[in-house]
Design an enzyme around this catalytic site. Structure first.
Site, PDB file in Angstrom:
ATOM      1  N   LYS A 236       0.862  -1.182   0.000  1.00 17.82           N
ATOM      2  CA  LYS A 236       0.000   0.000   0.000  1.00 17.82           C
ATOM      3  C   LYS A 236       0.895   1.227   0.000  1.00 17.82           C
ATOM      4  O   LYS A 236       1.898   1.264   0.736  1.00 17.82           O
ATOM      5  CB  LYS A 236      -0.880  -0.049   1.256  1.00 17.82           C
ATOM      6  CG  LYS A 236      -1.930   1.037   1.378  1.00 17.82           C
ATOM      7  CD  LYS A 236      -2.808   0.750   2.600  1.00 17.82           C
ATOM      8  CE  LYS A 236      -3.909   1.767   2.806  1.00 17.82           C
ATOM      9  NZ  LYS A 236      -4.784   1.411   3.954  1.00 17.82           N
TER      10      LYS A 236
ATOM     11  N   SER B 207      -9.549   1.150   3.186  1.00 19.62           N
ATOM     12  CA  SER B 207      -8.738   2.023   2.367  1.00 19.62           C
ATOM     13  C   SER B 207      -7.616   1.303   1.614  1.00 19.62           C
ATOM     14  O   SER B 207      -6.999   1.905   0.730  1.00 19.62           O
ATOM     15  CB  SER B 207      -8.131   3.129   3.222  1.00 19.62           C
ATOM     16  OG  SER B 207      -7.206   2.608   4.162  1.00 19.62           O
TER      17      SER B 207
ATOM     18  N   SER C  67      -9.738  -1.223   7.311  1.00 19.14           N
ATOM     19  CA  SER C  67      -9.093  -1.016   6.008  1.00 19.14           C
ATOM     20  C   SER C  67      -8.357  -2.221   5.452  1.00 19.14           C
ATOM     21  O   SER C  67      -7.876  -2.179   4.314  1.00 19.14           O
ATOM     22  CB  SER C  67      -8.143   0.183   6.071  1.00 19.14           C
ATOM     23  OG  SER C  67      -8.888   1.375   6.117  1.00 19.14           O
TER      24      SER C  67
END
Lengths: 467, 95
Positions: free
Chosen positions: A81, A159, A183
């Site tokens: 990420k 996310s 997330s």
């Protein structure tokens, strides 16, 4: 050159790389090509680091040929990420104000994976600032919305939207995501992959973007819970540079005994969920019973989880990003709600934040009592399948309820959770189940998921388009 | 319509129907006190972090008007003087 099957999990890749049936360079090039072909259209990728990856893969092949095998991640490609600092590429946090941000060091997790011989291939997309400013639809990153590999008209979850989509489409064998409150669980569920949220403090956050210092965690997303355990072996550990890390983290090399366990099924979490979510969850619960576990429905403590987690994320997030609130760059964020959400968060009073943190202690005590009676708590990961892209979330799937907020509450308690796919729902989209344990009992949360995956095949499915 | 925090909770908790139901209740019961608090906080925000466009100012005030009663649920747990926040300060002597 062997034919590489994108369904292979990390263990299968590792076996073939270790025995030199295939080279790390072949595997890395295979995944780089997939990233290049589909990464952008899925909204999964920020930066592909081909040159770096092929150089690392060549080094892995040389070491393995010399008999210096580092372990099951040696030569295996992965993505992170884009909130983890890397020397090799910009670290954008998914947000316009940080689009050209560079660090001259690697995050601790990247260092650890590097030491394990894993090959970084891509910085993966994410919701801007990890969603801390209250985004209200999927299009909340300068890379656009993350798309579920199962149906690109639907969101990959957030996310950690890029890790979800990239692992779900087998653009990488595994990825690192982060969770403040949902997330990892949400994108794993929406993208049909396995994920793991470790106990708070098990994985160092040095070099990771901070949204909420008292809630942020880093964890793996992969094709199976067993793969998540392999990744945890590499990334868990104390780090003097991150004071929140535990002196003695759980040992992920030991596979916890998974039977017989006392498993609590949270009442209210599936009865009014989307029908397919409920049915698939009931099938998982039946399977747990057939494994000999003691399974009972339980009532969840009634506490103000939502207001507490909101107040904490708001206060800590507004402080973490005070700079862009003051200089106005927050107004360049992609999502309309994000452009003002940070300001709303900044209106919280100190006394409100402190009350939330005091209530949080009560919540933690109450949930620890729950774990005195139950080894594992389970619920559907999400009450619906992925939300459609292009409309506000609230208009996506109406009329369903998830009941007690297991994700928010267990994040407040710092508890670990595994999440695995457990079937299909509307629009061909996956459904998922979560297994939560007492903080520090991380291997058990993974062991339960592994035991379910030994008897099911949902995690082996790959969308036809990517097979 | 849920506020952004309510929706954040929904995202973290998945409590779609519960959230929407609550938002409707909040709409109905939003009293003058919440409106006044929201207006004052928006003014303070603008002094500290503004300026805002009229559209943003109105949206912030409207969101806060819904959010503040939601936040008041923090008071549903009675606390005593002995209830400490859930973080610990440790005095450590550095070498």
């Amino acid at each position: 050159m062997s034919t590489i099957d994108p369904r292979w999990d990390v263990r299968e890749l590792a076996r073939r790389i270790r025995t030199r049936e295939i080279s790390s360079q072949e595997v890395t090039d295979f995944y780089l090509q997939r990233l290049e072909r589909w990464g952008e259209s899925l909204g999964a990728v920020v930066t592909i680091v081909r040159e770096h990856a092929m150089s690392r893969a060549a080094a892995a092949d040389r070491e393995i040929a010399q008999g210096r095998y580092r372990g099951p991640l040696h030569g295996v490609p992965y993505g992170v990420k884009d909130l983890l600092a890397t020397r090799v590429a910009p670290t954008t946090w998914g947000a316009e104000p940080y689009r050209n941000q560079h660090f001259d060091f690697d995050a601790a997790v990247v260092e650890r994976l590097d030491a394990a011989g894993a090959v970084l291939c891509a910085k993966l997309a994410m919701v801007e600032l990890a969603g801390g400013f209250g985004y209200d639809e999927a299009d909340a990153s300068f890379t656009g919305p993350g798309r579920s590999p199962w149906n690109p008209e639907f969101w990959s979850g957030g996310s950690s939207s890029g890790p979800g989509a990239a692992v779900g489409a087998a653009l990488v064998p595994f990825a690192i995501g982060s969770e403040t409150s949902g997330s990892i669980i949400t994108p794993a569920a929406f993208s049909g992959v396995s994920g793991f949220r470790p106990t708070y403090g098990v994985v160092s956050r040095r070099g990771a973007m901070a949204l909420s210092w008292t809630l942020d965690k880093l964890g793996p997303m992969a094709r199976s819970a067993a793969d998540c355990r392999l990744v945890m072996q590499a990334i868990a550990g104390h780090d003097p540079a991150d004071e929140s890390t535990l002196e003695t983290p759980p040992d992920f090399h030991l596979r916890a005994a998974a039977s017989p366990l006392r498993i609590g099924v949270v009442r209210g979490t599936w009865e009014k969920a989307q029908p397919e979510v409920g049915r698939n969850f009931e099938s998982t619960v039946s399977l747990l019973r057939s494994q000999g576990h003691h399974v009972e429905e339980i009532d969840f403590p009634d506490m103000p989880y939502g207001p507490v987690v909101s107040a904490i994320v708001d206060a800590e997030g507004a402080s973490a990003f005070e700079e862009i609130l003051r200089d106005g760059r927050a107004k360049t964020l992609r999502n309309r709600q994000d452009r003002i959400g940070g300001y709303e968060a900044a209106s919280l009073l100190a006394i409100e934040y402190l009350r939330a943190m005091r209530v949080r202690r009560r919540i933690r005590a109450s949930l620890l009592e729950l774990f005195d009676r139950w080894d594992v708590v389970t619920a559907p990961a999400r009450s619906t399948v992925a939300y459609p892209i292009g409309v506000p979330f609230r208009e996506g799937w109406k009329g369903y309820s998830s009941g007690p907020p297991v994700i928010a509450s267990m994040n407040l308690a710092g508890a670990p959770a595994s999440v695995i796919p457990n079937g299909s729902g509307p629009e061909g989209l996956p459904t998922a189940v979560q297994f939560v344990t007492r903080p520090g009992h991380d291997p058990l949360a993974l062991a339960v998921a592994e035991s379910v995956q030994m008897l099911t095949a949902h995690h082996r499915r790959l969308p036809e388009r990517f097979a | 319509m849920p506020t952004r925090r309510e929706f954040g909770w929904m995202l973290s908790a998945g409590a779609v129907a519960a959230t929407v139901a609550h938002a409707q209740t909040a709409d109905e019961t939003a009293d003058d006190s919440a409106a006044q608090r929201a207006r004052l906080r928006t003014q303070l925000l603008e002094l500290e972090l503004g300026p805002f466009t009229p559209e943003d100012r109105a949206k912030i005030r409207e969101d806060l008007e819904r959010y503040l009663p939601y936040l008041d649920r923090l008071h549903s747990v009675e606390l005593t003087n002995a209830d400490e926040p859930d973080f610990i300060f440790i005095a450590e002597s550095h070498k």
